[in-house]
Design a protein around this motif. Structure first.
Motif: not given
Length: 243
Positions: A49-51, A88-91, A95-97, A131-134
């Motif tokens: 549900n990160m949208q 458009v994807t916004r990976r 953080k905000s999502r 998962l999302y940190k880079r």
């Protein structure tokens, strides 16, 4: 609503939806239907549900329409479209999502057992950041952890940066498909396009570096010549299998 004024059965919508590559330039086109269908599309399922998506509308009246059509390699599906929708994807907004989901969970679980609330929150405060940190070598580290844990029990293996990127694009594609079905339900046609100059499109739309173009969808009232032949699909038994 155009010529197809009656509401369609869902399976009829699936049968009748085609990628139409030439759109009518003279018929009445209700741009508000595009907005309605996009609002429906954001109800689509998406990972955690990160949208992590955005939808940019470029109607025929926009001064960007001609240039964007040219960046779609001049495809007729773009040049004749009454409106273009850029998915458009916004990976980079993870953080905000995640914070938005945390706030939603706190509200949902405000009267629940604190332990239950904490378990629900930990998904977004602990797992999602992993998962999302880079940062350097973390993608390789995640794969190593998944491999090690997977020696003893079932474990999600698609955890690399590339895997996360694919997941975000899959979610955007689900929303795009919902949008196209919704447009067909309203009597309009669409054509999803992958042939475009993504670098120049990002520059034209002034997108940040972390954004990626998932697809561009042409919208309008399809002309018969916009369908280039009967629908072809490989035999069902080649793609629907049972074990």
């Amino acid at each position: 609503m155009n010529k197809n004024t009656d509401k369609l059965d869902f399976f009829q919508i699936i049968q009748e939806r085609r990628s139409v590559r030439i759109f009518d330039q003279n018929g009445v086109f209700n741009h508000q239907i595009v907005q309605k269908c996009l609002e429906a599309s954001i109800l689509s399922p998406n990972s955690s549900n990160m949208q992590l998506w955005e939808f940019y509308r470029i109607p025929e009246s926009s001064n960007l329409k001609v240039e964007l059509s040219n960046l779609c390699m001049g495809q007729k599906a773009a040049t004749t479209a009454r409106e273009l929708v850029v998915v458009v994807t916004r990976r980079d907004l993870w953080k905000s999502r995640a914070k938005s989901n945390e706030a939603y969970i706190r509200e949902c679980y405000k009267d629940a057992d604190p332990k239950k609330l904490q378990r629900a929150l930990s998904y977004y405060t602990k797992l999602v950041p992993k998962l999302y940190k880079r940062f350097p070598f973390w993608s390789l580290g995640k794969k190593g952890i998944a491999w090690f844990v997977g020696l003893k029990r079932p474990m999600v293996r698609q955890v690399s940066d590339t895997d996360v990127r694919i997941s975000v694009h899959k979610s955007a594609a689900l929303a795009a498909m919902t949008f196209m079905y919704a447009m067909k339900a309203e009597g309009y046609d669409t054509c999803p396009m992958e042939g475009f100059d993504s670098i120049r499109v990002k520059k034209l739309l002034k997108l940040p570096s972390g954004a990626e173009i998932n697809m561009i969808i042409g919208c309008g009232i399809g002309l018969p010549e916009g369908i280039y032949g009967d629908r072809f699909r490989v035999p069902i038994e080649e793609v629907i299998l049972e074990r």
